[in-house]
Design a protein around this motif. Structure first.
Motif, PDB file in Angstrom:
ATOM      1  N   GLU A   1      12.298   0.324  -2.313  1.00  0.00           N
ATOM      2  CA  GLU A   1      11.401  -0.722  -2.788  1.00  0.00           C
ATOM      3  C   GLU A   1      10.051  -0.097  -3.104  1.00  0.00           C
ATOM      4  OE1 GLU A   1      11.216  -3.654   0.303  1.00  0.00           O
ATOM      5  OE2 GLU A   1      13.157  -4.512  -0.238  1.00  0.00           O
ATOM      6  N   ILE A   2       9.391  -0.630  -4.106  1.00  0.00           N
ATOM      7  CA  ILE A   2       8.066  -0.145  -4.489  1.00  0.00           C
ATOM      8  C   ILE A   2       7.098  -1.305  -4.361  1.00  0.00           C
ATOM      9  CG2 ILE A   2       6.687   0.866  -6.335  1.00  0.00           C
ATOM     10  CD1 ILE A   2       9.337   2.065  -7.398  1.00  0.00           C
ATOM     11  N   ASP A   3       6.017  -1.078  -3.601  1.00  0.00           N
ATOM     12  CA  ASP A   3       5.044  -2.162  -3.422  1.00  0.00           C
ATOM     13  C   ASP A   3       4.059  -2.198  -4.592  1.00  0.00           C
ATOM     14  OD1 ASP A   3       3.133  -0.183  -2.960  1.00  0.00           O
ATOM     15  OD2 ASP A   3       3.158  -0.430  -0.793  1.00  0.00           O
ATOM     16  N   SER A   4       3.124  -3.121  -4.544  1.00  0.00           N
ATOM     17  CA  SER A   4       2.195  -3.322  -5.655  1.00  0.00           C
ATOM     18  C   SER A   4       1.270  -2.122  -5.875  1.00  0.00           C
ATOM     19  CB  SER A   4       1.360  -4.581  -5.420  1.00  0.00           C
ATOM     20  OG  SER A   4       0.646  -4.459  -4.197  1.00  0.00           O
ATOM     21  N   SER A   5       1.055  -1.309  -4.853  1.00  0.00           N
ATOM     22  CA  SER A   5       0.195  -0.131  -5.010  1.00  0.00           C
ATOM     23  C   SER A   5       0.974   1.089  -5.510  1.00  0.00           C
ATOM     24  CB  SER A   5      -0.491   0.203  -3.679  1.00  0.00           C
ATOM     25  OG  SER A   5       0.471   0.609  -2.725  1.00  0.00           O
ATOM     26  N   GLY A   6       2.286   0.930  -5.710  1.00  0.00           N
ATOM     27  CA  GLY A   6       3.102   2.020  -6.221  1.00  0.00           C
ATOM     28  C   GLY A   6       3.706   2.895  -5.147  1.00  0.00           C
TER      29      GLY A   6
END
Length: 166
Positions: free
Chosen positions: A54-59
């Motif tokens: 998974e990749i969060d909003s900050s990358g």
């Protein structure tokens, strides 16, 4: 020296050479096949991990499945960010804060390396993780080469005994 003795020596030499060539071929083929099988296991584990990433909003990337139930205890996993900071690792190497393959941390393509960590001989796959073409980290998946090393040592012993017995 009689003709019979010269022919006996010639055929013995030819037979010895044939046995050596066959032995080298068998050793090379077995080593190659074992290496290919091990690389396949590492690729499969890496693909399963990437599928669950998974990749969060900050990358930042994170791995959802790193439990021992998902992977064999002989598989070592490390996730590194683009700055070579350790983000996550499997429980079986949680105490190791260094990379299992430091040369693989800067890779731009998937590579396989044989590395030694103290007395442990490992096969490591380093796989760059990209988001929109930009590197966001490196996934390293490794396993012990001890079973292959033991197999190769045993095979050499058997081949040497066979050559000496012939």
């Amino acid at each position: 020296m009689s003709f019979r003795l010269r022919m006996t020596l010639l055929f013995t030499g030819v037979l010895g050479a044939v046995i050596i060539i066959i032995g080298i071929a068998v050793y090379s083929l077995v080593s190659y096949q074992l290496g290919q099988q091990l690389d396949g296991v590492l690729i499969e584990a890496g693909n399963r991990l990437i599928a669950s990433a998974e990749i969060d909003s900050s990358g930042k990337v994170s791995l959802v499945t790193l439990s021992e139930n998902e992977f064999s205890r002989t598989i070592f996993i490390q996730l590194w960010d683009e700055k070579a900071d350790l983000l996550n690792s499997s429980d079986n190497i949680r105490l190791l804060h260094a990379s299992i393959d430091t040369s693989g941390l800067k890779t731009t393509r998937t590579i396989f390396s044989d590395v030694w960590i103290e007395t442990a001989h490992l096969r490591v796959m380093s796989m760059p993780l990209l988001l929109s073409g930009q590197p966001i980290g490196v996934l390293q998946v490794g396993t012990s080469l001890a079973p292959i090393d033991t197999t190769q040592d045993t095979l050499i012993s058997v081949l040497l005994i066979t050559m000496l017995g012939a």
